[in-house]
Design a protein around this motif. Structure first.
Motif, short mmCIF file in Angstrom:
data_model
loop_
_atom_site.label_atom_id
_atom_site.label_comp_id
_atom_site.label_asym_id
_atom_site.label_seq_id
_atom_site.Cartn_x
_atom_site.Cartn_y
_atom_site.Cartn_z
N VAL A 846 0.94 -1.18 0.01
CA VAL A 846 0.05 -0.17 0.05
C VAL A 846 0.69 1.45 -0.17
O VAL A 846 0.56 2.12 -0.80
N LEU A 847 1.99 1.31 0.92
CA LEU A 847 2.75 2.33 0.90
C LEU A 847 3.42 2.55 -0.27
O LEU A 847 3.77 4.00 -0.67
N GLU A 848 3.99 1.62 -0.93
CA GLU A 848 4.52 1.62 -2.35
C GLU A 848 3.78 2.45 -3.34
O GLU A 848 4.03 3.16 -4.14
N GLY A 849 2.42 2.01 -3.39
CA GLY A 849 1.37 2.56 -4.23
C GLY A 849 1.29 4.08 -3.91
O GLY A 849 1.45 4.64 -4.88
N LEU A 866 -5.87 1.44 4.36
CA LEU A 866 -5.20 2.00 5.67
C LEU A 866 -6.21 2.09 6.76
O LEU A 866 -5.86 1.96 7.98
N PHE A 867 -7.35 2.63 6.26
CA PHE A 867 -8.57 2.87 7.12
C PHE A 867 -8.73 1.61 7.95
O PHE A 867 -9.13 1.58 9.13
N ALA A 868 -9.14 0.68 7.05
CA ALA A 868 -9.65 -0.69 7.66
C ALA A 868 -8.45 -1.49 8.50
O ALA A 868 -8.68 -2.00 9.49
N LEU A 869 -7.13 -1.21 7.88
CA LEU A 869 -6.10 -1.86 8.84
C LEU A 869 -6.00 -1.22 10.24
O LEU A 869 -5.78 -1.84 10.98
N ASN A 870 -6.33 0.13 10.27
CA ASN A 870 -6.23 0.84 11.50
C ASN A 870 -7.54 0.47 12.30
O ASN A 870 -7.33 0.33 13.58
N LYS A 871 -8.59 0.20 11.75
CA LYS A 871 -9.78 -0.04 12.61
C LYS A 871 -9.55 -1.54 13.17
O LYS A 871 -10.13 -1.72 14.22
N HIS A 872 -9.08 -2.33 12.48
CA HIS A 872 -9.25 -3.75 12.81
C HIS A 872 -7.91 -4.43 13.07
O HIS A 872 -7.94 -5.86 13.80
N CYS A 873 -6.65 -3.93 12.99
CA CYS A 873 -5.36 -4.42 13.46
C CYS A 873 -4.52 -3.18 13.76
O CYS A 873 -3.25 -3.21 13.53
N PHE A 874 -5.08 -2.27 14.63
CA PHE A 874 -4.37 -1.23 15.05
C PHE A 874 -3.15 -1.50 15.78
O PHE A 874 -1.86 -0.96 15.40
N ASP A 888 15.46 3.07 4.01
CA ASP A 888 15.90 4.23 3.22
C ASP A 888 15.28 4.35 2.07
O ASP A 888 15.03 3.56 1.09
N GLY A 889 14.96 5.63 1.75
CA GLY A 889 14.37 6.03 0.49
C GLY A 889 13.06 5.31 -0.05
O GLY A 889 12.53 5.14 -1.14
N PHE A 890 12.30 4.88 1.39
CA PHE A 890 10.94 4.28 0.99
C PHE A 890 9.96 5.16 1.86
O PHE A 890 10.19 5.93 2.78
#
Length: 941
Positions: A846-849, A866-874, A888-890
């Protein structure tokens, strides 16, 4: 390459590759620090204009985009060098002069007001100073060029918002240095035409800075005078229209009122232009009248004591609407006026009741006159004349008629039922007048007016429709355009016919007769479809006749493919209202010839021509089954209507037919499995039937699932997955019918996973459909993910891979899958386990995208994950995001550790529960990652 070599390549090298390379290299050179130095060298008088132009462009780029690189102590020298060069080029190359003026304008905008107060007055003073080397006229032209590009450069400049407002008000004040000069130049007897032209252009440019209209008054009147000079006419029109149209102008009502007399004063010039066929002049004068009327009708209507002068302006615009000649061949002006009539009507209807009543009294007669004028303009020319029109002119005329139709529909709000009555009276007089036979064009236009209103407005209460339906059969139809309009009018009245079924027999024979004429294909088939859809419960007495005529035209192949499909849909609606045995009898006679053809085709060796025939027949069946619905799922009829419905016994007729042809379809498939279009056409038959029949489709489920499984195992195709998704969606909660669907789902999943191992890049469509199938399964039947033989880990990894596809629809579907999967972490153990083990890989993707791998249009979809990750796997997310961001560079080399830290904290902050905020954070972060933050790309984002 050296600069001169590259420029030579760009302008003179015939090889396009070399040109492109040179252009790329030169664009980099323009933004390099050396550009300051070489720009002045390129401007030497011994260079050719192309090279000088490049030098001037480079200066403009440096000043406009890299202003912050210029030390403040160099502003003055830069300014004087530019002045010197502009003076030098005043008698030189025009394109170089313009570029230098744009560069100086950009400099002025960046310096004013602090570093260069009174910039505009300085410019005027500099160029008015005597300079013996430069001819006075050339100096004057150079000054006008500079003053013209200054507001234009302001409109396109990249100044930050707060600066824009500040600079705009400074410029507006400085018009005091410009306008007196422009007035003087326009009024001087000896000013040559080209100077006056430049003055008018300059004025046009300045009025767009929202300068108070009263400050422009003298110049507007001077521009009106210039309209008499053919050489200045076009430029004067632009100047007047721009001045009148600026949004701020409506605050200056007294000035607007003063402009009405000079506009009305153009009427004589307009009449002469129309008489002599001078389209340019009539077009220009019309633009001025419309600009005043359309932009300021509310402000001018408010001045009740001046109602007569505004009415005179309205009548002038009416003259422009009804300008003689046929659009677009003899005139192009009338179309400019249509939006004025919408605006005037809106403004009248927005007044409080008393004022509205006064204006209704004045303007209702005007709008009735407008209807007559519009219907006159909508008339076709004589057949002979129309024959000479090009296809492009015919198409423009068609669009013009649609605009007229929309206007009539709008005017109906003002005039109401009286409008229909007046159209009906005129039509009645035309058709019953025996002394003076009317032209077909006249009849057609009146009917067209009726159809325009009936198509969108409920005419059920209207007392003139029965009379109209009675008149229609009396029309002697002599040509295609009239016949088309008769058909479309009947179609527009189909809902009325459903409420007045006794009248159906008045018009149905006309429609059935028209079906046999290929020239009336679109209008007759679409009208029959509307009648069959709206009036199906009243059509059983006519059904045998409709089916017979339709069969005949289908067999004779009168219609093109898409009309054949519509005709099948019409028959589907028609048959839905019959008794089951009647439906089966009709289906048998309707479909048998096609089944026989298909049997013959199934025995032939595949080739392109029998492929088209197969797809055509399968398409006819799909379209028939799309609308053949005996359970009446779509009916919104009131309860009284329900009594008409036949009570159902036995299996659904569509299922009966499908079971009869099932083996034949399998046979066709076995030969054409390799062909995506044939497979798609087969799947479409079942997909349309499932959508229409819903639960009634159940008897077909086992054999269909078996066939789909064999198909997909042999050669995977996206259309088979889409049909599987449809079955999951409809039968998810039917335990009796679900086992074969479950088996099919598991089979499709395992075949697709194998495809992923072999390399899915060539099949973005299959991956897209597969992701949608998984999302649907999670939504409707999440316990499918509890099956011991479903490899949840492998499915998860495929989803992550799919996020990296270059095709946006596929990535969007993958995001949809994860948005459904993550909320199931708690309730479905295998899902929870996989997310725990591999969630970090998902976050990384997701972060690469977001970091720039994926299209910016997909950012909202990534934000959903990201919203779902946050809500269900915080608790996991807070560890994963720290680890990911330490690389680095990511996710992008352009981003600083501080920016990464800020983003991570935002994502984990209390605002994470607000989906809209999470989307904003992702948008902001992706722009930073792409190096686009704070550039003009973000303005529309």
């Amino acid at each position: 390459p050296s600069l001169f070599q590259a420029l030579h390549q760009l302008y003179y090298d015939p090889n396009i590759e070399n040109k492109n390379l040179a252009q790329k290299w030169l664009m980099q050179a323009q933004v390099s620090p050396q550009a300051w130095h070489f720009s002045w060298l390129l401007l030497h008088m011994d260079k050719v204009p192309e090279i000088q132009y490049f030098g001037a462009s480079a200066l403009h780029i440096k000043i406009s985009r890299y202003w912050n690189d210029i030390p403040a102590d160099q502003y003055e020298s830069l300014k004087s060098q530019l002045f010197t060069h502009i003076t030098r080029f005043a008698s030189g190359s025009k394109i170089v002069l313009t570029r230098l003026c744009v560069a100086l304008a950009s400099l002025a905008l960046s310096m004013m007001p602090e570093a260069w107060p009174c910039a505009v007055a300085d410019m005027v003073r500099m160029f008015q100073a005597e300079d013996s080397n430069v001819d006075g006229r050339a100096r004057c032209l150079a000054l006008l060029e500079l003053l013209t590009v200054l507001p234009e450069e302001f409109q396109t400049s990249r100044l930050p918002q707060y600066r824009k407002g500040q600079v705009r008000s400074v410029l507006a004040q400085e018009c005091g240095s410009v306008f007196p000069l422009l007035e003087q130049l326009l009024q001087q007897q000896d000013s040559p035409g080209f100077i006056k032209q430049k003055v008018l252009k300059c004025f046009s440019s300045w009025v767009q800075l929202e300068i108070p209209l009263m400050d422009c008054e003298n110049l507007i009147h001077a521009a009106f005078t210039s309209l008499q000079d053919p050489e200045l006419f076009d430029t004067a029109v632009e100047a007047v229209v721009n001045a009148i149209s600026q949004p701020d102008a409506q605050r200056y009502v007294n000035t607007l009122l003063k402009l009405i007399p000079p506009v009305l004063g153009l009427q004589e010039q307009l009449r002469q232009a129309v008489q002599s066929g001078d389209m340019e002049t009539s077009h220009g004068i019309c633009r001025i009248a419309v600009a005043l009327g359309e932009n300021h009708s509310r402000a001018l209507l408010d001045q009740v004591e001046h109602w007569q002068s505004f009415l005179a302006l309205v009548n002038m615009i009416m003259f422009c609407t009804g300008i003689p000649g046929h659009y677009p061949v003899n005139e192009t002006t009338s179309s400019l006026t249509l939006t004025f009539w919408y605006t005037l009507q809106d403004d009248i209807l927005s007044f409080e009741p008393d004022k509205q009543a006064v204006y209704q009294q004045v303007y209702r007669p005007v709008y009735f006159q407008l209807v007559d004028v519009l219907l006159h303009k909508a008339q076709f020319p004589s057949d002979e004349e129309y024959g000479f029109w090009s296809s492009d002119e015919k198409e423009q005329f068609r669009i013009y008629r649609v605009d007229i139709s929309d206007t009539l529909m709008y005017v109906y709000e003002m005039l109401g039922a009286e409008l229909l009555s007046s159209l009906y009276d005129k039509l009645g007089r035309l058709l019953t007048n025996t002394e003076q036979p009317s032209t077909w064009q006249h009849t057609e236009a009146l009917l067209y007016g009726f159809q325009s209103i009936a198509e969108t407005i409920d005419v059920n209460y209207s007392d003139v429709v029965p009379g109209l339906i009675g008149l229609i059969p009396r029309i002697s139809i002599s040509n295609v355009q009239l016949a088309d309009t008769v058909m479309f009018t009947i179609g527009a009245l189909s809902e009325w016919l459903a409420d007045h079924p006794v009248m159906i027999n008045n018009v149905l024979p006309l429609v059935l007769q028209a079906l046999g004429n290929p020239e009336l294909s679109i209008s007759s088939v679409s009208t029959l479809k509307k009648i069959c859809r709206e009036c199906k419960y009243d059509l059983p007495p006519y059904a045998a006749n409709i089916v017979a005529v339709s069969q005949e035209v289908l067999m004779k192949q009168i219609h093109k493919t898409s009309q054949c499909m519509w005709l099948m849909q019409a028959l589907g609606f028609l048959l839905s209202a019959l008794q089951v045995e009647e439906i089966l009898k009709n289906l048998h006679s309707l479909i048998t010839p096609y089944i026989q053809q298909l049997e013959k085709l199934a025995d032939e060796t595949p080739n392109p021509s029998n492929k088209l025939a197969i797809i055509h027949i399968l398409g006819l069946l799909s379209n028939l089954f799309t609308t053949l619905d005996i359970s009446h799922h779509d009916d919104d009829h009131e309860s009284t209507e329900v009594k008409k419905m036949p009570v159902q016994q036995g299996p659904n007729p569509v299922v009966v037919v499908l079971q009869q042809v099932f083996q034949l379809i399998q046979k066709v498939l076995s030969k054409w499995l390799n062909d995506a279009q044939v497979v798609e056409s087969v799947c479409a038959i079942f997909e349309k039937s499932v959508k229409t029949l819903l639960d009634d489709f159940a008897p077909m489920v086992p054999q269909l699932c078996e066939m789909l499984g064999q198909m997909y195992s042999t050669i995977p195709q996206a259309s088979a997955i889409d049909l599987t998704r449809q079955l999951v969606h409809i039968f998810a909660h039917e335990p009796a019918h679900f086992p074969p669907i479950k088996a099919l789902f598991l089979l499709v999943t395992s075949v697709t996973l194998t495809l992923f191992q072999q390399g899915p890049r060539d099949h973005p469509d299959i991956v897209d459909s597969f992701m949608q199938l998984l999302a649907q399964a999670l939504k409707r039947k999440p316990d499918l993910f509890l099956c011991s033989n479903l490899d949840v880990k492998a499915v998860f990894q495929c989803g992550v891979l799919s996020l990296k596809f270059p095709e946006a629809p596929t990535v969007k579907a993958s995001c949809g899958f994860f948005t459904e999967l993550l909320p199931r972490c708690g309730e479905i153990a295998p899902v929870g386990q996989v997310v725990h083990e591999d969630g970090k890989v998902l976050l990384q993707a997701v972060l690469e995208g977001v970091g720039g791998q994926a299209s910016r249009s997909l950012m909202d979809h990534f934000a959903e994950i990201l919203f779902a990750l946050n809500k269900h796997c915080f608790s996991y997310l807070s560890i994963w995001i720290k680890e990911a961001m330490q690389q680095d560079g990511f996710p992008s080399a352009r981003i600083t550790p501080e920016q990464k830290e800020t983003f991570s904290q935002q994502i984990l902050s209390r605002e994470r529960v607000n989906k809209r905020r999470v989307k904003e954070m992702v948008k902001e972060f992706t722009l930073l990652c792409r190096g686009l933050h704070g550039t003009e790309y973000t303005a529309d984002y």
